[in-house]
Design an enzyme around this catalytic site. Structure first.
Site, PDB file in Angstrom:
ATOM      1  N   GLY A 166       0.834  -1.211   0.000  1.00 32.01           N
ATOM      2  CA  GLY A 166       0.000   0.000   0.000  1.00 32.01           C
ATOM      3  C   GLY A 166       0.862   1.251   0.000  1.00 32.01           C
ATOM      4  O   GLY A 166       0.646   2.186  -0.780  1.00 32.01           O
ATOM      5  N   HIS A 167       1.879   1.277   0.860  1.00 31.51           N
ATOM      6  CA  HIS A 167       2.800   2.423   0.872  1.00 31.51           C
ATOM      7  C   HIS A 167       3.500   2.551  -0.491  1.00 31.51           C
ATOM      8  O   HIS A 167       3.674   3.653  -1.007  1.00 31.51           O
ATOM      9  CB  HIS A 167       3.885   2.238   1.941  1.00 31.51           C
ATOM     10  N   GLN A 199       1.164  11.509  17.684  1.00 32.88           N
ATOM     11  CA  GLN A 199      -0.150  11.058  17.225  1.00 32.88           C
ATOM     12  C   GLN A 199      -0.612   9.778  17.921  1.00 32.88           C
ATOM     13  O   GLN A 199      -1.663   9.244  17.587  1.00 32.88           O
ATOM     14  CB  GLN A 199      -0.170  10.906  15.705  1.00 32.88           C
ATOM     15  N   GLN A 228      -6.237   6.380   0.857  1.00 36.46           N
ATOM     16  CA  GLN A 228      -7.676   6.357   1.161  1.00 36.46           C
ATOM     17  C   GLN A 228      -7.942   5.675   2.494  1.00 36.46           C
ATOM     18  O   GLN A 228      -8.898   6.005   3.191  1.00 36.46           O
ATOM     19  CB  GLN A 228      -8.396   5.580   0.056  1.00 36.46           C
ATOM     20  N   SER A 250       0.212  -1.885   8.385  1.00 41.64           N
ATOM     21  CA  SER A 250       1.380  -2.306   9.163  1.00 41.64           C
ATOM     22  C   SER A 250       0.940  -3.052  10.419  1.00 41.64           C
ATOM     23  O   SER A 250       1.695  -3.844  10.972  1.00 41.64           O
ATOM     24  CB  SER A 250       2.214  -1.087   9.562  1.00 41.64           C
TER      25      SER A 250
HETATM   26  P1  AMP Z   1       1.215   4.862   7.816  1.00 39.04           P
HETATM   27  O1  AMP Z   1       2.625   4.395   7.644  1.00 39.04           O
HETATM   28  O2  AMP Z   1       0.283   3.800   8.310  1.00 39.04           O
HETATM   29  O3  AMP Z   1       1.102   6.170   8.543  1.00 39.04           O
HETATM   30  O4  AMP Z   1       0.693   5.166   6.358  1.00 39.04           O
HETATM   31  C1  AMP Z   1       1.384   6.050   5.502  1.00 39.04           C
HETATM   32  C2  AMP Z   1       0.512   6.363   4.311  1.00 39.04           C
HETATM   33  O5  AMP Z   1       0.214   5.153   3.619  1.00 39.04           O
HETATM   34  C3  AMP Z   1      -0.845   6.986   4.723  1.00 39.04           C
HETATM   35  O6  AMP Z   1      -1.179   8.001   3.804  1.00 39.04           O
HETATM   36  C4  AMP Z   1      -1.773   5.814   4.633  1.00 39.04           C
HETATM   37  O7  AMP Z   1      -3.118   6.177   4.394  1.00 39.04           O
HETATM   38  C5  AMP Z   1      -1.190   5.053   3.464  1.00 39.04           C
HETATM   39  N1  AMP Z   1      -1.607   3.643   3.499  1.00 39.04           N
HETATM   40  C6  AMP Z   1      -1.587   2.810   4.568  1.00 39.04           C
HETATM   41  N2  AMP Z   1      -2.119   1.623   4.229  1.00 39.04           N
HETATM   42  C7  AMP Z   1      -2.480   1.715   2.934  1.00 39.04           C
HETATM   43  C8  AMP Z   1      -3.097   0.815   2.013  1.00 39.04           C
HETATM   44  N3  AMP Z   1      -3.456  -0.419   2.354  1.00 39.04           N
HETATM   45  N4  AMP Z   1      -3.301   1.243   0.744  1.00 39.04           N
HETATM   46  C9  AMP Z   1      -2.959   2.505   0.376  1.00 39.04           C
HETATM   47  N5  AMP Z   1      -2.380   3.401   1.196  1.00 39.04           N
HETATM   48  C10 AMP Z   1      -2.142   3.009   2.462  1.00 39.04           C
END
Ligand code: AMP
Length: 306
Positions: free
Chosen positions: A33-34, A58, A145, A183
């Site tokens: 996703g990232h 956060q 999203q 994650s």
């Molecule tokens: P995080 O590391 O969880 O803070 O996420 C970093 C970015 O990746 C944020 O903009 C999240 O919304 C995005 N993100 C996390 N999981 C997904 C996913 N499964 N698909 C798309 N983007 C994601």
């Protein structure tokens, strides 16, 4: 790939760049996703900067800040392979040095949904994201999203503070059974992992009903609740329907004091979102209704900023 450890490193690196810059903020423990965000940024921009920072501001009391998965070596390999130009890897002390006292608060739209469950969360998010925008001065910042309220809150901040950048919203990447990648999925036991498909199943059922003409909020939310109830280990914090552009609440299960409004009369896009607990692990998922809006263009038009 440049590794930037401090804000001063970042400022010096940024001064050396010209042309378009895509920024992808993350907390690491990177998954596909990232990398989808990174790939969109790579396709659109001359330079791509990713940040990896588990932002203490956060996380609330009793949340998983210390336990949050950290996989730095693997993350850097993935980012190098994806063609990222620079990665910013600050420490909490670099970002919040002794004497630090400036925070950004977005008001109304942080009060419901995740904000109701995690009262200090969005203040931490907007503060760190504003700092990253100041350092990177990106052309476009890329958000997922999956954290739809986060995107709405950041868009509000960008508009309210006249920040000169665009926000692109990238669709949620999913495992083959439909579970949204996260994650935090590593915290799930095998049995919980199998049951976790109930979130995306519930969303699919409600989306199909909506696309077939159902406009009764309870009917849409109950379709999701039915799927969650089938899983003995799953317990929903909330299943909610909001006007997508404003996050004005329409209906929520269980009922909450978020000042419910009416279903819009026009076909204004809706956000269906839910948080479900499996033991200590909270999983999030959401979709825009109607279903066809869940593309980068649809999501960015409704939730992002041009
Ligand atoms: P995080 O590391 O969880 O803070 O996420 C970093 C970015 O990746 C944020 O903009 C999240 O919304 C995005 N993100 C996390 N999981 C997904 C996913 N499964 N698909 C798309 N983007 C994601």
């Amino acid at each position: 790939m440049h590794l930037l450890h401090t804000p001063d490193d970042f400022i010096a690196y940024r001064k050396s760049l010209s042309g378009t810059i895509g920024l992808v903020p993350t907390m690491g423990a990177l998954h596909a996703g990232h990398l989808s965000l990174v790939n969109h940024a790579r396709a659109d921009n001359q330079h791509v900067i990713t940040t990896i920072f588990v932002n203490p501001a956060q996380f609330g009391q009793g949340e998983d800040f210390t336990a949050y998965p950290r996989t730095l070596d693997a993350d850097l390999q993935k980012l190098a392979h994806a063609g990222v130009d620079a990665v910013f890897l600050p420490t909490p002390d670099n970002m919040y040095p002794r004497g630090y006292q400036t925070y950004i608060t977005v008001e109304d739209i942080t009060r419901g949904l995740e904000g109701a469950m995690r009262p200090t969360h969005f203040r931490g998010v907007t503060t760190v994201v504003a700092k990253l925008f100041n350092l990177a001065q990106p052309t476009t910042a890329y958000f997922g999203q999956k954290d739809a309220q986060q995107v709405c809150v950041i868009r509000r901040m960008v508009r309210d503070l006249h920040m000169p950048l665009s926000i692109a919203v990238i669709p949620t990447s999913r495992e083959s059974d439909g579970l949204a990648m996260s994650s935090r999925n590593v915290y799930l036991s095998d049995e919980q992992r199998t049951g976790a498909v109930c979130l995306s199943r519930g969303i699919l059922r409600a989306s199909s009903l909506y696309d077939a003409g159902e406009r009764n909020p309870s009917a849409l939310l109950n379709a999701v609740a039915d799927e969650i109830q089938k899983e003995s280990q799953a317990s929903a914090d909330y299943i909610a329907l909001n006007v997508a552009r404003t996050l004005a609440p329409i209906a929520v299960i269980p009922s909450a004091d978020w000042g419910m409004g009416d279903m819009p009369h026009t076909d204004e896009p809706l956000l269906l979102s839910l948080t479900v607990r499996f033991g200590k692990t909270r999983l999030l998922d959401n979709a825009l209704l109607p279903h066809h809006l869940n593309t980068r263009d649809g999501l960015t038009a409704v939730l992002g900023a041009g």
